[in-house]
Scaffold this motif. Structure first.
Motif, PDB file in Angstrom:
ATOM      1  N   ASP A  72       0.810  -1.213   0.000  1.00 56.53           N
ATOM      2  CA  ASP A  72       0.000   0.000   0.000  1.00 56.53           C
ATOM      3  C   ASP A  72       0.846   1.267   0.000  1.00 56.53           C
ATOM      4  OD1 ASP A  72       0.962  -0.127   2.580  1.00 56.53           O
ATOM      5  OD2 ASP A  72      -0.962   0.219   3.558  1.00 56.53           O
ATOM      6  N   ALA A  73       2.117   1.149  -0.358  1.00 55.71           N
ATOM      7  CA  ALA A  73       2.971   2.342  -0.438  1.00 55.71           C
ATOM      8  C   ALA A  73       2.877   2.913  -1.846  1.00 55.71           C
ATOM      9  CB  ALA A  73       4.415   1.981  -0.125  1.00 55.71           C
ATOM     10  N   PHE A  74       2.920   4.236  -1.921  1.00 60.97           N
ATOM     11  CA  PHE A  74       2.760   4.881  -3.222  1.00 60.97           C
ATOM     12  C   PHE A  74       3.051   6.369  -3.071  1.00 60.97           C
ATOM     13  CE2 PHE A  74      -0.950   7.633  -2.880  1.00 60.97           C
ATOM     14  CZ  PHE A  74      -1.326   7.316  -1.597  1.00 60.97           C
ATOM     15  N   GLY A  75       3.073   7.073  -4.224  1.00 63.98           N
ATOM     16  CA  GLY A  75       2.779   8.487  -4.247  1.00 63.98           C
ATOM     17  C   GLY A  75       3.900   9.486  -4.143  1.00 63.98           C
ATOM     18  N   ARG A  76       5.162   9.102  -4.143  1.00 57.94           N
ATOM     19  CA  ARG A  76       6.226  10.102  -4.103  1.00 57.94           C
ATOM     20  C   ARG A  76       6.304  10.877  -5.419  1.00 57.94           C
ATOM     21  NH1 ARG A  76       6.493   9.115   0.456  1.00 57.94           N
ATOM     22  NH2 ARG A  76       8.228   8.538   1.794  1.00 57.94           N
ATOM     23  N   LYS A  77       5.992  10.158  -6.504  1.00 59.91           N
ATOM     24  CA  LYS A  77       6.131  10.739  -7.838  1.00 59.91           C
ATOM     25  C   LYS A  77       4.795  10.600  -8.552  1.00 59.91           C
ATOM     26  CE  LYS A  77       9.391   7.671  -8.406  1.00 59.91           C
ATOM     27  NZ  LYS A  77      10.365   6.805  -9.058  1.00 59.91           N
ATOM     28  N   TRP A 137       1.355   7.396  -8.408  1.00 61.46           N
ATOM     29  CA  TRP A 137       0.243   7.964  -7.670  1.00 61.46           C
ATOM     30  C   TRP A 137      -0.976   7.054  -7.705  1.00 61.46           C
ATOM     31  CZ3 TRP A 137      -0.056  11.498  -4.133  1.00 61.46           C
ATOM     32  CH2 TRP A 137      -1.311  12.002  -3.772  1.00 61.46           C
ATOM     33  N   GLU A 138      -1.214   6.399  -8.847  1.00 60.63           N
ATOM     34  CA  GLU A 138      -2.499   5.690  -9.018  1.00 60.63           C
ATOM     35  C   GLU A 138      -2.412   4.244  -8.537  1.00 60.63           C
ATOM     36  OE1 GLU A 138      -4.491   6.723 -12.695  1.00 60.63           O
ATOM     37  OE2 GLU A 138      -4.921   8.551 -11.568  1.00 60.63           O
ATOM     38  N   GLN A 139      -2.036   4.117  -7.286  1.00 61.68           N
ATOM     39  CA  GLN A 139      -1.916   2.792  -6.697  1.00 61.68           C
ATOM     40  C   GLN A 139      -3.252   2.365  -6.131  1.00 61.68           C
ATOM     41  OE1 GLN A 139      -1.844   1.808  -3.219  1.00 61.68           O
ATOM     42  NE2 GLN A 139      -0.371   0.152  -3.128  1.00 61.68           N
ATOM     43  N   VAL A 140      -3.496   1.059  -6.122  1.00 63.56           N
ATOM     44  CA  VAL A 140      -4.609   0.541  -5.322  1.00 63.56           C
ATOM     45  C   VAL A 140      -4.075  -0.615  -4.477  1.00 63.56           C
ATOM     46  CG1 VAL A 140      -6.374   1.192  -7.013  1.00 63.56           C
ATOM     47  CG2 VAL A 140      -5.431  -1.117  -7.060  1.00 63.56           C
ATOM     48  N   PRO A 141      -4.540  -0.746  -3.241  1.00 62.81           N
ATOM     49  CA  PRO A 141      -3.978  -1.802  -2.387  1.00 62.81           C
ATOM     50  C   PRO A 141      -4.511  -3.196  -2.716  1.00 62.81           C
ATOM     51  CG  PRO A 141      -5.594  -0.501  -1.173  1.00 62.81           C
ATOM     52  CD  PRO A 141      -5.450   0.142  -2.517  1.00 62.81           C
TER      53      PRO A 141
END
Lengths: 439, 418
Positions: A315-320, A324-328
Motif C-alpha cells: 500500500d505504499a505509493f505516491g512520491r512521484k 500515484w495511481e496505486q490501489v492496495p
C-alpha cells in the motif's frame, strides 16, 4: 515466446561436502550444530506449499530440511527446539533490495547504488562488486525473518547493471553470501527516474521516448555484437580471423539477448509495460519481472497471460506522479488471475516487515492467508529463479526458516529465530546484546 | 460575496460538516451492541454509543436509546475515538516530486511566520486515505529543513472549509534541530541553534515592549514564550535533545519533543519536566542522528512516565501508522498506552482533550468503527464519523479499483465488507 522461468536444477546446488566445509567456517555463533539433526516441535507450521499444520514439526540437517510433518522422531543427539505457541514458516524472500549497496548510515560516502555520473546505459556493472556485507541493515533485516534477497543497482540509469541474489549468511563476505545457482538478472529502469536524472542535465533521456530509444539502440548494437561473437565462436579454429573486439557493455547485453540474463524492469505505468513487452518480443530477451509496477492492475489479464512476474508494494505509493495511481488490491487481484506476484521492500524497514505487508493483502484484497504469505516466500523465490531451493518448507529444500512468536500477520508479532542454511543467524535471546545496543 | 457564500452553505445543508461548536441538525444516532473503547475508561464489551448532532450524548452498557434515534447495528464491531497522527506533511504535500503540488518547504532557515493552515489542501486525495485508516485528526507540519519551520495546523480529516476541518488553525510552533536544519541555510548545528536562540531573544524583547506593534514573525514565538502554544522541537541525538531542554529552561517555553531516537537516554529528565514525545514507530537507525533508535523506545519512555503520541512523519505512507505502531506493542509498550498514544495523550498535548481524545458524553462525535482490534493490521475500518457525520471508507483508490478490477474479478473487494 521464450520460456519465462529459469529451468529447475536437477540437484541442490551445494554438494553435501561443500555444505559441511562452508558450515565449518560459519559455526562461530552458538546455535544448533550443522551436522546434528535439528527439530522444531509443537509449533504451528506454515509450509506455504501445503496447508498449515496446527501442531507440527520441522527438522533439518546440514542446512537442508529433512522432514515437515505432524510428528517427527528426534534422533538421540538431536537439537530439539520447543516451538509451543510459535509459528514456523519459510524464510521471507525479498526480490527488491538495496542492502549492501546503499548501506547504513545513509551518507554520501556510503552510497554505491546509482552510477549516474555520465552514461545512462551501464549493463556491465555488478551489484556484487559494491556489496558491503558489513552493512548493519543486513542483520536488522535478517532479524525480520528475511533469508534471501535480490540486490539491485538503482534506477537512475536506463540499464543499471546486474543484480546479485544473496543469502543472508551473516558474517560472510559478499562472495560467501551469493546464492549459488541463482540466475543472472539485469536491472532496467524506465520512466521518471532516468528521465529526471539525465533530463535535469540537459541530456538524453529527458522523455519516455528517449528512454525506449536508448534501449532499442543499445540492443541493436548488442545484436550485431552477439552475432559477430557467435559466428566467431562457431567457426572452426583454422577459419577464424582475429577475435572481434571485447566490449564489456555490449557483452552483458549480448548475454541478455542470448537468454542467459533475464530482465527485472523498474516500471510503473501501463504504457511502459506495453513498451517493454514489445521490446522483449522485438529483441527476444527474457522479461522476467516488472518491479514497483504500480499500474499492474490496469493490465492484469495480459500480465498473467505473458507470465511476467510482478513485484509491488502492498500500500505504499505516491512520491512521484508515476506512482500515484496505486490501489492496495493489486497483489490480491493479480494473484487471483494466476499471475506471479510478490511484494518487495526497496527499503530495510519494509524488508523487515514484509510479513505485515502480506497481511495487508488479506485486509484489502480478501485473499487467503496462505496465498498472501506466498507472495513474500514461494512466489518471490520463483520470481528470482530460486524456488527450487527456497520459499517453502519442504524436505530437500534449504533450511531457511523464520520462527515468529505470534502469527506473522499479527501486528504485535516478533521474529524469535531466523535460520539460513540451518545456521541460526538471528536469535532474540542470544542476540540480546545487539538488540539492546545502546550503552 | 459573503452573503452569497452563506446562502450556498445554507443550501448545501447537511452535505457540509458543521464547524467547531456550531449547532447543526440534531440528528440522533445510536450505535448499539458495539464493543466500545472509550480510552479514558475501561472497555465496554457491548454497549451503546449515542450521538446527538455532532456530540456524544451517551456511552455505556445501559444507555437508553431515544425513540427518534437512527439505530446502527454494531454487533461484531468495535468503536474507538478518532486517532491522531501528530506529525504529517498531509495538506502541504500531495505528490512530493511534483513542485506544483508541494507546499511543504520554504527556504530561509528561520520562518516562524509560515502557517500550514494557509496552504492546507482541503481536497487532498490523501485525506480520505488516512481517514479510512482511522486517523481522524492530524497535525500538518511545515517542512523540517528550517530551524524554525513555522506553525502547524491541527486538522480533522474531513470538512470542506478550513473552519470546519480545523481543530486549531495554529496548534504549535515547530523548531528543528540536527541534520535537516543544516540544509536550511546553515552548515552546522552551531549556526542553526544560534539563529534559533537569536529569534527567541528577539521575541522575548518584543514581548517586553509595552507598545509592541504586531509582528508577523515574532508574534507566534511570543505566544510560545507566554505558554499559549507549545514549541515542538524535532531532535534525535542526545545532545540535540539536551539542547532543547536547556533552551526550554532558558526561555521558559512548553517543550514537546518530536522524534527522539535517543530519548530513552534522557527519559527520567523528560518525565520529570513532563515533556511529551511524539514517537515515530518505524524510525530506523539509518542516518547518523538516528543510529541509537530501538523499537522499544516507546516502551522505555512510557515506563519512565513520559507521555507519548504517535506520529507518522510521512504523507503518502501516513496510513501505515497504525500497523507500524504495532511494533511498539510487540516491543513492550502496554496495549492501553498505545491506544492512549493515538487518542487521549495527543489531545492533551495539543490542548484539545476537552473535545477530543476519548469517547465521553459532551465530546465531539469523531470516531471510527472496525471489525476487530483497531491496532491490528488485518482489521478493516468499516465506517467513520467526524463531528457526527458518517463517512464511507471510500477514496480515489476505491474508484480506480471499481473501474479496473471489479469488472474483471468480482471476488476482489473494492470496499471493506461490512
Amino acid at each position: 515466446m521464450r520460456t519465462k522461468r529459469p529451468r529447475k536444477p536437477v540437484r541442490a546446488p551445494l554438494a553435501p561436502g561443500v555444505a559441511v566445509a562452508l558450515a565449518a567456517i560459519f559455526v562461530a555463533a552458538p546455535g544448533p550444530g550443522q551436522d546434528r539433526q535439528v527439530v522444531i516441535r509443537e509449533a504451528t507450521i506454515l509450509p506455504v506449499s501445503a496447508a498449515p499444520l496446527p501442531r507440527g514439526s520441522v527438522s533439518f540437517r546440514d542446512g537442508i530440511i529433512t522432514a515437515v510433518g505432524a510428528d517427527i522422531t528426534a534422533e538421540r543427539d538431536a537439537v530439539v527446539i520447543d516451538g509451543t505457541g510459535h509459528y514456523v514458516l519459510p524464510g521471507i524472500v525479498d526480490v527488491h533490495s538495496h542492502l549492501g549497496v546503499s548501506p547504513w548510515p545513509w551518507v554520501p560516502g556510503n552510497s554505491d547504488v546509482n552510477e549516474d555520473g555520465g552514461d545512462p546505459l551501464t549493463p556491465h556493472l555488478r551489484a556484487i562488486d559494491a556489496f558491503d556485507s558489513a552493512d548493519p541493515a543486513i542483520r536488522w533485516v535478517a532479524a525480520g525473518g528475511v533469508t534471501t534477497i535480490m540486490v539491485l543497482p538503482g534506477s537512475a540509469n536506463v540499464v543499471g547493471g546486474q543484480a546479485a541474489v544473496m543469502k543472508l549468511r551473516l558474517g560472510r563476505s559478499a562472495a560467501g553470501m551469493l546464492f549459488e545457482g541463482a540466475p543472472r538478472i539485469m536491472k532496467i529502469a524506465v520512466g521518471e527516474n532516468p528521465k529526471l536524472t539525465y533530463g535535469a542535465r540537459g541530456r538524453m533521456p529527458r522523455t519516455r521516448m528517449g528512454v525506449i530509444a536508448l534501449l532499442r539502440d543499445a540492443l541493436s548494437q548488442a545484436q550485431v555484437y552477439r552475432d559477430r561473437w557467435d559466428a566467431w565462436n562457431a567457426a572452426a579454429a583454422a577459419d577464424r580471423g582475429p577475435a572481434p573486439g571485447f566490449d564489456p557493455k555490449l557483452d552483458a547485453l549480448a548475454d541478455m539477448l542470448r537468454g542467459e540474463i533475464q530482465v527485472a524492469a523498474h516500471t510503473y505505468r501501463r504504457d511502459e509495460f506495453l513498451a517493454l513487452l514489445q521490446l522483449s518480443d522485438e529483441f527476444g530477451f527474457e522479461l522476467g519481472s516488472f518491479h514497483h509496477a504500480m499500474d499492474a492492475y490496469r493490465l492484469g489479464p495480459e500480465l498473467a497471460r505473458r507470465g511476467v512476474g510482478v513485484a509491488v508494494y502492498a500500500d505504499a505509493f505516491g512520491r512521484k506522479l508515476e506512482h500515484w495511481e496505486q490501489v492496495p488490491q493489486t497483489a490480491a487481484y493479480l494473484s487471483s488471475l494466476g499471475a506471479l506476484v510478490t511484494l518487495h521492500s526497496d527499503f530495510p524497514f519494509f524488508a523487515q516487515r514484509l510479513h505485515i505487508e502480506a497481511a495487508k493483502l488479506v485486509r484489502y484484497g480478501g485473499i487467503s492467508q496462505r496465498d498472501a504469505l506466498k507472495t513474500v516466500t514461494l512466489s518471490a523465490a520463483r520470481l528470482i529463479g530460486v524456488d527450487a531451493w527456497v520459499g517453502s518448507l519442504e524436505a530437500g529444500k534449504h533450511a531457511d526458516i523464520a520462527v515468529y512468536d505470534r502469527h506473522p500477520f499479527d501486528s504485535f508479532a516478533r521474529v524469535e529465530k531466523t535460520f539460513v542454511d540451518g545456521e541460526l543467524v538471528f536469535d532474540r535471546v542470544r542476540d540480546r546484546a545487539w538488540l539492546e545496543r545502546t550503552p | 460575496m459573503i452573503a452569497l457564500l452563506a446562502s450556498v452553505l445554507a443550501a448545501a445543508g447537511p452535505q457540509l460538516p458543521g464547524g467547531g461548536d456550531e449547532e447543526r441538525s440534531e440528528r440522533v444516532v445510536a450505535i448499539r451492541d458495539v464493543r466500545i473503547l472509550p480510552v479514558a475508561t475501561p472497555p465496554i464489551e457491548s454497549g451503546v454509543l449515542l450521538v446527538r448532532g455532532n456530540r456524544i450524548a451517551g456511552v455505556g452498557a445501559d444507555v437508553t436509546i431515544p425513540p427518534d434515534a437512527e439505530v446502527v447495528e454494531g454487533a461484531g464491531l468495535t468503536v474507538a475515538p478518532g486517532f491522531f497522527d501528530t506529525y504529517t506533511g498531509i495538506g502541504l504535500i500531495e505528490v512530493a516530486g511534483v513542485p506544483a503540488s508541494n507546499d511543504s518547504q520554504e527556504p530561509g532557515g528561520v520562518t516562524p511566520q509560515l502557517r500550514a493552515a494557509d496552504a492546507y489542501f482541503l481536497d487532498s486525495e490523501l485525506i480520505p486515505l488516512v481517514r479510512n485508516a482511522g486517523t481522524l485528526i492530524l497535525l500538518s507540519v511545515p517542512g523540517d529543513r528550517n530551524v524554525v519551520a513555522g506553525q502547524s495546523a491541527l486538522m480533522r480529516t474531513a470538512g470542506t472549509t478550513l473552519g470546519a476541518a480545523a481543530v486549531k488553525e495554529v496548534a504549535a510552533v515547530h523548531a528543528n534541530l540536527g541534520e535537516p536544519s543544516k540544509g536550511g541555510g546553515f552548515r552546522t548545528r552551531m549556526g542553526a541553534v544560534a539563529a534559533l536562540r537569536q529569534i527567541l531573544q528577539e521575541a522575548r524583547d518584543h514581548a517586553a515592549r509595552e507598545d509592541a506593534p504586531p509582528n508577523y514573525r515574532l508574534d507566534p514565538l511570543v505566544r510560545v514564550l507566554r505558554g499559549e502554544l507549545p514549541l515542538v522541537v524535532r531532535a534525535h541525538r542526545r545532545d540535540d535533545i539536551l539542547l532543547a531542554l536547556s533552551l526550554s529552561d532558558e526561555f521558559g517555553f512548553r517543550l514537546v519533543l518530536a522524534g527522539g531516537a535517543d530519548a530513552p537516554l534522557v527519559a527520567a529528565e523528560l518525565a520529570a519536566r513532563d515533556v511529551p514525545v511524539l514517537v515515530q514507530p518505524d524510525l530506523q537507525p539509518a542516518t547518523m542522528e538516528t543510529a541509537g533508535v530501538r523499537y522499544d523506545n516507546a516502551a522505555h519512555l512510557a515506563r519512565a512516565g513520559v507521555r507519548l503520541a504517535f506520529q507518522s512523519n510521512e504523507t503518502t505512507l501516513s496510513r501505515q501508522l497504525i500497523p507500524n505502531a504495532g511494533l511498539t506493542v510487540a516491543y513492550g509498550l502496554p496495549y492501553e498506552e498505545a491506544l492512549k498514544a493515538f487518542t487521549l495523550y495527543p489531545a492533551q498535548i495539543f490542548g484539545v482533550a476537552d473535545t477530543l481524545g476519548s469517547l465521553e458524553v459532551g465530546k465531539e462525535a469523531t470516531f471510527f468503527l472496525t471489525r476487530g482490534d483497531p491496532l491490528q493490521v488485518r482489521t478493516p475500518v468499516v465506517s467513520i464519523y467526524v463531528q457526527g457525520r458518517r463517512y464511507e471508507p471510500r477514496s480515489y483508490q476505491t474508484r480506480l479499483c471499481e473501474t479496473f478490477i471489479a469488472p474483471v474479478q468480482e471476488s476482489i473487494p473494492c470496499l471493506p465488507t461490512r
